[in-house]
Motif scaffolding. Structure first.
Motif, PDB file in Angstrom:
ATOM      1  N   HIS A  29       0.793  -1.163  -0.209  1.00 21.43           N
ATOM      2  CA  HIS A  29       0.012  -0.003   0.025  1.00 21.43           C
ATOM      3  C   HIS A  29       0.825   1.351   0.181  1.00 21.43           C
ATOM      4  O   HIS A  29       0.282   2.256  -0.372  1.00 21.43           O
ATOM      5  CB  HIS A  29      -1.063   0.090   1.131  1.00 21.43           C
ATOM      6  CG  HIS A  29      -0.179   0.472   2.523  1.00 21.43           C
ATOM      7  ND1 HIS A  29       0.474  -0.622   3.285  1.00 21.43           N
ATOM      8  CD2 HIS A  29      -0.287   1.362   3.177  1.00 21.43           C
ATOM      9  CE1 HIS A  29       1.079  -0.066   4.055  1.00 21.43           C
ATOM     10  NE2 HIS A  29       0.680   1.104   4.294  1.00 21.43           N
ATOM     11  N   ARG A  34       1.897   1.183  -7.076  1.00 16.99           N
ATOM     12  CA  ARG A  34       0.623   1.437  -6.882  1.00 16.99           C
ATOM     13  C   ARG A  34       0.361   2.372  -7.821  1.00 16.99           C
ATOM     14  O   ARG A  34      -0.833   2.573  -8.225  1.00 16.99           O
ATOM     15  CB  ARG A  34       0.254   1.770  -5.403  1.00 16.99           C
ATOM     16  CG  ARG A  34       0.631   2.812  -4.952  1.00 16.99           C
ATOM     17  CD  ARG A  34       0.175   2.864  -3.381  1.00 16.99           C
ATOM     18  NE  ARG A  34       0.333   4.247  -2.748  1.00 16.99           N
ATOM     19  CZ  ARG A  34       1.579   4.805  -2.455  1.00 16.99           C
ATOM     20  NH1 ARG A  34       2.522   4.356  -2.413  1.00 16.99           N
ATOM     21  NH2 ARG A  34       1.432   5.974  -1.735  1.00 16.99           N
ATOM     22  N   TYR A  38      -2.519   1.838 -10.668  1.00 16.70           N
ATOM     23  CA  TYR A  38      -3.830   2.834 -10.741  1.00 16.70           C
ATOM     24  C   TYR A  38      -3.877   3.416 -12.049  1.00 16.70           C
ATOM     25  O   TYR A  38      -4.783   3.477 -12.583  1.00 16.70           O
ATOM     26  CB  TYR A  38      -3.748   3.831  -9.678  1.00 16.70           C
ATOM     27  CG  TYR A  38      -4.646   5.083  -9.997  1.00 16.70           C
ATOM     28  CD1 TYR A  38      -6.003   4.726  -9.253  1.00 16.70           C
ATOM     29  CD2 TYR A  38      -4.670   6.163 -10.452  1.00 16.70           C
ATOM     30  CE1 TYR A  38      -6.982   5.621  -9.351  1.00 16.70           C
ATOM     31  CE2 TYR A  38      -5.600   7.072 -10.532  1.00 16.70           C
ATOM     32  CZ  TYR A  38      -6.842   6.890 -10.031  1.00 16.70           C
ATOM     33  OH  TYR A  38      -7.814   7.567 -10.383  1.00 16.70           O
ATOM     34  N   LEU A  57      -4.442  -4.121  -2.586  1.00 12.58           N
ATOM     35  CA  LEU A  57      -3.167  -3.612  -1.963  1.00 12.58           C
ATOM     36  C   LEU A  57      -2.966  -4.619  -0.773  1.00 12.58           C
ATOM     37  O   LEU A  57      -3.883  -4.704   0.245  1.00 12.58           O
ATOM     38  CB  LEU A  57      -3.278  -2.022  -1.302  1.00 12.58           C
ATOM     39  CG  LEU A  57      -3.471  -1.275  -2.865  1.00 12.58           C
ATOM     40  CD1 LEU A  57      -3.655   0.081  -2.239  1.00 12.58           C
ATOM     41  CD2 LEU A  57      -2.107  -1.306  -3.777  1.00 12.58           C
TER      42      LEU A  57
END
Length: 329
Positions: A29, A34, A38, A57
């Protein structure tokens, strides 16, 4: 920003997989992948390349001595993770059926300390307490190798490494004054230094390039999958590689996309921090690799092994078949 909040942002851009092949991505996370994950979902690049990327995550804590994402892959609960290739070699040498299928980047960190610290470089580490996620962390191994190669001492002996167990815990060690400096992961460094009173003493990427003896940007972290997933779904792996290359091109070129990422996934709303993370990501990422890249990675490993030793690395060789630059048919 909590794991739940970030996952909610990702869920908002998840679509129905329908009949597309699914690749289960499990990433930390607070890790930089990430942002890329995304963007793939936000731009629909997985669907454009003919597969569904299912992103979840997880925490960055250790499970049974392994990073959580690594445990997920080895337990069969994930198809795609990223870890550094030294850890990959270590786990593969111990029998883990995991393979590196594509580069990610120079995912090392930086040595961070108070503004008025007396630590100005590697030679100042002796007699200080240095925070690390764990002693087998790549940043500590690089530091040990550089100190032994260029300065004739081992900070594992002459300094005191303090293991935090997670990146969040590592920052807390610094804030609480329990250590004199920390080796923190690069995306977290701007959050610490931009909000002060701390500074980055030394970026670990400098040590990567110096120890490798090359100007080529070498990936330290790679994307991994299992031997079984690669064998059963080679086309899905190929499609992921295509989506990754496309998203790298977009993230390198488009500042507006980073503004959205900052608002959606980052824990701070300071534009200076967002820009610092953006620029750091662009300097870190590796879009593709070839035989020369992998040879450079192996040379760096051999150098670290020679200088730091198998005990520091936790492995004495890169097992055959670790790197898969071309997906097998």
């Amino acid at each position: 920003m909590s794991i739940a909040d970030q996952q909610a942002a990702l869920d908002a851009v998840h679509d129905d997989p329908a009949d597309l092949p699914v690749m289960r991505a499990r990433f930390e996370h607070n890790g930089s992948p990430r942002y890329m994950l995304y963007a793939i979902k936000r731009l629909g690049l997985d669907r454009e390349h003919g597969f569904h990327l299912d992103v979840r995550l997880v925490s960055d804590e250790l499970e049974g001595g392994m990073e959580t994402v690594e445990a997920r892959l080895q337990d069969g609960d994930a198809d795609l993770i990223d870890i550094d290739y030294i850890s990959t070699a270590r786990e593969r040498s111990e029998g883990a059926a995991i393979v590196a299928i594509h580069p990610y980047g120079r995912t090392v960190g930086g040595l961070v300390a108070l503004d008025d610290t007396d630590i100005e470089g590697l030679t100042d580490l002796p007699d200080h307490r240095i925070g690390v996620v764990r002693r087998l962390d790549k940043n500590w191994i690089l530091t040990r190798a550089a100190c032994r190669e260029y300065h004739g001492f081992d900070p594992d002996v002459e300094a005191t490494p303090v293991e935090a167990g997670s990146k969040v815990g590592l920052t807390e060690l610094l804030y609480d004054g329990e250590v004199d400096a920390i080796l923190q992961f690069w995306p977290i460094v701007p959050e610490i230094t931009e909000r002060g009173p701390y500074r980055e003493v030394l970026p670990m990427a400098e040590l990567v390039q110096r120890l490798s003896g090359t100007d080529d940007r070498l990936p330290i972290s790679t994307f991994l999958t299992s031997e079984s997933f690669l064998a059963e779904h080679p086309e899905t792996v190929r499609r992921f590689r295509g989506a990754y290359r496309d998203v790298v091109d977009r993230l390198v070129a488009e500042d507006d996309l980073w503004e959205e990422i900052g608002e959606t996934l980052m824990t701070y709303d300071d534009p200076a921090v967002v820009r610092a993370v953006r620029d750091g990501w662009r300097d870190m990422v590796v879009r593709d690799w070839n035989t020369e890249t992998i040879e450079g990675m192996e040379r760096l490993f051999d150098h670290l092994l020679e200088v730091a030793g198998a005990d520091a690395l936790g492995v004495d060789h890169v097992p055959e078949g670790t790197f898969r630059p071309e997906v097998e048919p």
